[in-house]
Design a protein around this motif. Structure first.
Motif, PDB file in Angstrom:
ATOM      1  N   SER A 141      43.619  46.637  41.546  1.00  0.00           N
ATOM      2  CA  SER A 141      44.752  46.026  42.243  1.00  0.00           C
ATOM      3  C   SER A 141      45.420  44.981  41.361  1.00  0.00           C
ATOM      4  CB  SER A 141      44.299  45.430  43.575  1.00  0.00           C
ATOM      5  OG  SER A 141      43.677  44.194  43.375  1.00  0.00           O
ATOM      6  N   VAL A 142      44.595  44.200  40.652  1.00  0.00           N
ATOM      7  CA  VAL A 142      45.185  43.192  39.764  1.00  0.00           C
ATOM      8  C   VAL A 142      46.008  43.882  38.683  1.00  0.00           C
ATOM      9  CG1 VAL A 142      44.675  41.442  38.026  1.00  0.00           C
ATOM     10  CG2 VAL A 142      43.419  41.465  40.179  1.00  0.00           C
ATOM     11  N   SER A 157      47.383  46.912  38.673  1.00  0.00           N
ATOM     12  CA  SER A 157      48.636  47.529  39.135  1.00  0.00           C
ATOM     13  C   SER A 157      49.645  46.464  39.545  1.00  0.00           C
ATOM     14  CB  SER A 157      48.382  48.515  40.268  1.00  0.00           C
ATOM     15  OG  SER A 157      47.452  47.998  41.180  1.00  0.00           O
ATOM     16  N   GLY A 158      49.162  45.354  40.103  1.00  0.00           N
ATOM     17  CA  GLY A 158      50.091  44.280  40.460  1.00  0.00           C
ATOM     18  C   GLY A 158      50.813  43.734  39.254  1.00  0.00           C
ATOM     19  N   LEU A 218      45.955  37.932  41.309  1.00  0.00           N
ATOM     20  CA  LEU A 218      47.271  38.340  41.803  1.00  0.00           C
ATOM     21  C   LEU A 218      48.072  37.134  42.275  1.00  0.00           C
ATOM     22  CD1 LEU A 218      46.474  41.588  43.783  1.00  0.00           C
ATOM     23  CD2 LEU A 218      48.046  41.366  41.880  1.00  0.00           C
ATOM     24  N   LEU A 230      49.201  44.586  47.649  1.00  0.00           N
ATOM     25  CA  LEU A 230      48.066  45.043  46.836  1.00  0.00           C
ATOM     26  C   LEU A 230      46.852  44.157  47.107  1.00  0.00           C
ATOM     27  CD1 LEU A 230      49.743  45.831  43.433  1.00  0.00           C
ATOM     28  CD2 LEU A 230      48.485  47.415  44.870  1.00  0.00           C
TER      29      LEU A 230
END
Lengths: 222, 55, 275
Positions: free
Chosen positions: B6-7, B9-10, C61, C133
């Protein structure tokens, strides 16, 4: 000032009386939306009853978008707006007159939609006063918002498609507060119906303030 | 989805979107500048001194 | 395409020269700084800063998510400010010589509003994407009907509408005023939407546990500094892109005028040939 507002309002209402666009086109569309919801929810009476408050406001919001469009369609033809300005009417008078006329028509739409709820969704009303007050505040807020955005997009070729995109996000608080208030009035939720109605009133007052400030810039050389 | 995925792709999405926008802005500037006869890198030198009123 | 611009157009373009090239020495320097800052940020955010005790690596993120929305908010506030300036500059009574200057300034502010809103939309989109995400990892779903999420997506749609309104062809003065009014309505509407959605959630369920990146959790040390540094980086990047976008908007206006001139010239030629 009040007289000018009344003149514009009356003009719009007379046009509506002659053409009956709201009565023959917008009201049936709104009722149709209520019917179509029944398809979406598989004609499940308990679901329809529970969601009745929200479905009412969504249906009326569509009606408000159509009404706002119509309200400025009649001005776009033949440079009517310029004529009104040349006639010496203040921009604010035009704006508020049109908003008042639209509000009255939306009250009519709302009344039919409410009747539709009673008949189609067989809801029972616990608090009539709440329905009426919240309904009137909501319609007035829709009308002012719709008039402002109608004035913004008047004469643009893609106004039909742009208006919903602009109007629906702005109307979100009205939709939300109106839904909550109606849910209480219809007995489907034990919320604080009157505080949501107060929020509607706050939104209404804000829109009135914005309308005062925006009338000049929007209509002066439109 | 794992945390790393996720990191990753973010960050990739954010970088790609920003880069795409930058690319679009710069390219559009170049095209418009060329069409207008200004050139992407400022006024055309040989004509720049012709007339430059003080404004 | 204009192969040989009319002489007056050429002059006009040259007068605008200092404004219209989208790259100048200053912005090139700014661009270098921005790209270098992004490189350092990637190192800090992905490598040097530690993983969170609870959230693990997904906390990284946050260094994109939170600065994005800050920059987006900044962009929208700037849009509103610039729009207020546009309305102030084009108010009735600003005629005569003053009117010409006022008009020029109004156009500048209008460009500022357009560029800032576009950046705001871009960075709001980044916030939504990185947020969902993060939500997929932490909540197990991409989307939650959380008050903040709902508000942010409404913000996004509102300003998409604003950009759509700006794109419509119209006389530039009327367009500037119209979009200025919409920008002001949008910014006034924001707190209303925010609070109504807040109440909607709090009246109906327990306060959602605030695990959102940048929520009320206290962060300290390296993570704090990384976040602050990311914010500075995003601001520089946004500024850099914004200046370029402003200049491109200027060019777009010039091109619009040029094509109008060209059409007029064509029409004149046609008439001359017809006689």
């Amino acid at each position: 000032m009040w007289r000018e507002i009344w003149l514009v309002c009356r003009k719009d209402l007379i046009i509506e009386w002659r053409a009956r666009v709201t009565l023959i086109q917008i009201v049936p569309t709104v009722l149709l939306v209520l019917v179509v919801f029944a398809f979406a929810l598989d004609a499940n009476p308990s679901l329809l009853g529970e969601g009745a408050g929200g479905l009412f406001w969504v249906a009326v919001l569509f009606g408000a978008v159509l009404g706002a469009k119509r309200s400025f369609d009649i001005e776009a033809e033949g440079g009517n707006l310029d004529a009104l300005r040349l006639g010496g009417l203040a921009p604010a008078a035009i704006l508020w007159g049109k908003a008042a006329a639209l509000a009255l028509q939306l009250v009519l739409v709302g009344a039919f939609a409410a009747a539709g709820l009673l008949v189609l969704y067989s809801v029972t009303v616990h608090e009539w006063l709440l329905i009426v007050v919240a309904g009137l505040c909501g319609m007035a807020a829709f009308a002012i918002c719709g008039t402002l955005y109608g004035a913004m997009t008047v004469g643009l070729r893609s106004a039909d498609t742009l208006l919903p995109l602009l109007l629906i996000p702005v109307a979100a608080p009205v939709l939300l507060a109106g839904t909550r208030a109606f849910d209480v009035a219809l007995g489907t939720s034990a919320d604080q119906g009157w505080s949501w109605t107060a929020l509607l009133a706050v939104v209404l007052v804000t829109y009135i303030a914005v309308g005062w400030a925006a009338a000049g810039p929007l209509l002066e050389d439109a | 989805m794992t945390h790393a995925a996720s990191v990753f792709s973010g960050y990739v999405l954010a970088a790609a979107a920003t880069a795409a926008y930058v690319g679009w802005v710069i390219r559009r500037g170049r095209t418009l500048g060329r069409d207008l006869g200004i050139g992407a890198r400022g006024p055309v030198p040989d004509t720049a001194d012709e007339s430059r009123p003080h404004d | 395409m204009i192969e040989t611009p009319e002489p007056d157009l050429r002059q006009q373009a040259q007068r605008a020269g200092s404004l219209s090239m989208t790259g100048s020495v200053a912005t090139r320097a700014l661009g270098v700084v921005a790209i270098a800052a992004v490189g350092v940020m990637a190192l800090l955010a992905l490598w040097i800063s530690p993983p969170d005790a609870v959230q693990g690596d997904s906390v990284r993120l946050m260094y994109v998510h939170v600065p994005s929305i800050w920059v987006a908010y900044g962009g929208f506030v700037l849009t509103a400010f610039a729009s207020a300036r546009v309305l102030w500059r084009t108010r009735s009574g600003a005629g005569g010589t003053y009117g010409v200057i006022a008009d020029r300034q109004a156009r500048r502010w209008d460009r500022v509003a357009g560029a800032a809103a576009e950046l705001g939309v871009l960075f709001t989109a980044l916030t939504l994407v990185t947020g969902s995400l993060w939500g997929k990892v932490t909540w197990g779903t991409y989307w939650q009907w959380d008050a903040r999420l709902t508000t942010t997506v409404l913000l996004f749609v509102t300003y998409l509408g604003y950009l759509a309104l700006r794109r419509l062809p119209a006389e530039s003065r009327a367009r500037a005023r119209r979009s200025a009014v919409m920008a002001l309505i949008a910014v006034v509407n924001l707190p209303i939407v925010h609070y109504s959605v807040d109440w909607w959630r709090t009246l109906h369920q327990e306060a959602s546990l605030n695990l959102e990146p940048g929520g009320d959790r206290n962060i300290t040390g390296e993570m704090y500094w990384t976040l602050l540094y990311s914010w500075a980086t995003f601001t520089v990047v946004a500024l850099w892109i914004g200046i370029h976008r402003y200049r491109v908007l200027r060019l777009e206006e010039l091109a619009e005028e040029a094509s109008l001139e060209e059409l007029l010239a064509q029409r004149r030629d046609e008439q001359a040939a017809g006689r």
